[in-house]
Motif scaffolding. Structure first.
Motif, short mmCIF file in Angstrom:
data_model
loop_
_atom_site.label_atom_id
_atom_site.label_comp_id
_atom_site.label_asym_id
_atom_site.label_seq_id
_atom_site.Cartn_x
_atom_site.Cartn_y
_atom_site.Cartn_z
N ARG A 256 2.18 2.08 -3.51
CA ARG A 256 1.37 2.13 -4.81
C ARG A 256 1.50 3.29 -5.76
O ARG A 256 1.92 3.33 -7.02
CB ARG A 256 -0.05 1.78 -4.33
CG ARG A 256 -0.63 0.63 -3.85
CD ARG A 256 -1.65 0.57 -3.14
NE ARG A 256 -2.90 0.98 -3.95
CZ ARG A 256 -3.76 0.00 -4.65
NH1 ARG A 256 -3.62 -1.33 -4.37
NH2 ARG A 256 -4.70 0.49 -5.37
N GLU B 291 0.82 -1.12 -0.10
CA GLU B 291 0.07 0.01 -0.12
C GLU B 291 0.87 1.12 -0.12
O GLU B 291 0.52 2.19 -0.75
CB GLU B 291 -0.87 0.01 1.16
CG GLU B 291 -1.78 1.14 1.27
CD GLU B 291 -3.16 0.87 0.29
OE1 GLU B 291 -3.65 1.94 -0.17
OE2 GLU B 291 -3.57 -0.17 0.12
N PHE C 1 -2.14 -3.70 -6.70
CA PHE C 1 -1.35 -3.61 -7.74
C PHE C 1 -0.14 -4.76 -7.80
O PHE C 1 0.50 -5.10 -6.69
CB PHE C 1 -0.52 -2.19 -7.71
CG PHE C 1 -1.47 -0.96 -7.75
CD1 PHE C 1 -3.01 -1.06 -7.98
CD2 PHE C 1 -0.94 0.35 -7.54
CE1 PHE C 1 -3.58 -0.18 -8.31
CE2 PHE C 1 -1.74 1.47 -7.90
CZ PHE C 1 -3.09 1.35 -8.00
#
Length: 137
Positions: A16, A13, A54
């Motif tokens: 990203r 996170e 992602f």
């Protein structure tokens, strides 16, 4: 000669935005993300939004895929109808988006063309390669 395995790493996170900014700049938020989400909605009636993870590929490729518990039933304009895992669904949506955005003639278009080919290279070793190819061809 064998092709080296492409390593797929889920982007944490905290990294990203650095990843997408480096690859796509502001075009990620303005162009790529909306196109991927729109394509996902068009491909699978059951897709109603999700958190997307992602994926950073060791060959320089990147894609995003929804974090979802079940497969998606996908119907494509090319005649493909079938089920895809959330990962394969994300790959398919990204390949469609990269292709669509690759024709503009700007930096983003060149990046999307490159990402399309890097992601297709990764697909060759994916367990659902056959279904992904059928969905995009």
């Amino acid at each position: 000669m064998t092709t080296p395995t492409i390593i797929n790493t889920i982007v944490p996170e905290s990294e990203r935005m650095n990843i997408v900014d480096g690859l796509f700049g502001m075009s990620y938020m303005l162009k790529l993300e909306p196109v991927v989400f729109s394509i996902a909605e068009a491909l699978a009636e059951s897709y109603k939004g999700a958190y997307w993870e992602f994926h950073d590929l060791s060959n320089g490729g990147w894609y995003m895929a929804p974090r979802h518990d079940t497969e998606f039933t996908v119907s494509c304009e090319n005649g493909f109808d079938g089920k895809l895992s959330p990962d394969a669904f994300g790959i398919t949506a990204c390949l469609y988006a990269f292709s669509e955005l690759s024709f503009a003639g700007d930096r983003m278009a060149r990046t999307c063309a490159t990402q399309y080919h890097l992601l297709r290279e990764y697909v060759a070793g994916h367990p659902e390669a056959r279904s992904i190819y059928r969905a995009i061809d």
